[in-house]
Design an enzyme around this catalytic site. Sequence first.
Site, PDB file in Angstrom:
ATOM      1  N   ASP A 191       0.826  -1.208   0.000  1.00 21.30           N
ATOM      2  CA  ASP A 191       0.000   0.000   0.000  1.00 21.30           C
ATOM      3  C   ASP A 191       0.860   1.258   0.000  1.00 21.30           C
ATOM      4  OD1 ASP A 191      -2.861  -0.497   0.034  1.00 21.30           O
ATOM      5  OD2 ASP A 191      -2.564  -1.509   1.936  1.00 21.30           O
ATOM      6  N   ILE A 192       1.849   1.281   0.880  1.00 23.83           N
ATOM      7  CA  ILE A 192       2.653   2.494   1.050  1.00 23.83           C
ATOM      8  C   ILE A 192       3.430   2.818  -0.220  1.00 23.83           C
ATOM      9  CG2 ILE A 192       4.584   3.501   2.333  1.00 23.83           C
ATOM     10  CD1 ILE A 192       3.529   1.800   4.760  1.00 23.83           C
TER      11      ILE A 192
END
Length: 418
Positions: A191-192
């Site tokens: 996600d990051i």
Amino acid sequence: MTNTSTKNGIADSTGDAKIENTGPLAGLKVFDLTRVLAGPTCVQMLADLGADVIKIEKPGAGDDTRSFAPPFMPGTKESAYFVGVNRNKRSVTLDISKPEGQSLARELIGKCDILVENFKVGALTKYGLGYEQLHALFPGLIYCSITGFGQTGPYAPRPGYDSLMQAMGGIMSLTGEPDGLPQKVGVPVADIFAGLYGCIGVLAALRYKERTGRGQQIDIGMLDANVAWLANQGMNFLATGENPPRLGNQHPNIVPYQVFPTADGYMVLSIGNDPTFVRFCKNFGLDDMPEDVRFSTNAARVANRDLVTKTLAPVLKSQTTDWWVERLEVLKIGCGPINTLSQVFADPQVIARNMVVEMKHSSGPEVQVIANPVRLSDTPVSYRAAPPVLGQHTSEVMESWLGLSEVACAELHAKGVI
């Protein structure tokens, strides 16, 4: 100019919206249609750099992560998860499933430079908010889409989740002990990274728009991002055609570069070249190792990694972690303790770099957030506003951006549009 003071090693922001915005993106407006982590990470970076962000949330529900708790931030009803990626944003509740909500959304988008969304592929088209639809109306709009698998390909319609991307993208096959289960990374890195790649794409699109006046779509697939950061391990496979094995805490290309037990815990020893290995051996009673053909070069040590580990382990186990760190730092040899999070946030280097910021939350108390690591000498990151409560800025934005009256806002609220 700085916008924080330091108190007990924690940078302090007043949370006052009047804090000067000196960021390089000051003046840009962002329509934020993201939730959970990848999208909000992208948008928070833009917000920290000065962009004016309105975060669009569903009335009565909001971003899913508002309910990802416990823990809640002390003195608030906000989850720590939500607070971590939503500072410097204004929360506007708007139901885009309703025609009136769609009309208001287009009016707001018309005043924005950037739109960031992480809906499933095609989901916004049914609301009249897809890229092609908005590009026809606003050709200068930069439209960033972050999805699990991107806008094209056989998997495009599938939903995307961090652990799924870590599994399908290969990183789990590389992580864990050789004889253990595949492991995901302890934080949602898929996600990051997708969020950060999205931010990079937006910044590139802004530069192109400066030259041409044209907006464009940025298509970020979480799986693509995960493959992109396979880095040396991905290249090792492309060079050999062989699947790299799980090595636990060892490095695939450098030895010794790994975790070792010490007399009172564990430490990381990172010896990146042959001269450093010689220096280590000469100072700790291992004079014969560099002369041994099994250990004399990094390539030889990689080929004999188990023997290197077996030889060094008793030596490192003989002293405490602090003892090793003190002596290895003098010798300019990479090393360090394996810190718990309490040790991380108490570390003098982390404190000196003000990596925790206190912001005044609208609920009343100050909340601590992890600082932005980007350091700009002339246009520093500003911590202008703590993460908002749901719908905190709806009336303000509707009135100041669209000129709606209090009565009109009240009517829209009664209809469930805002």
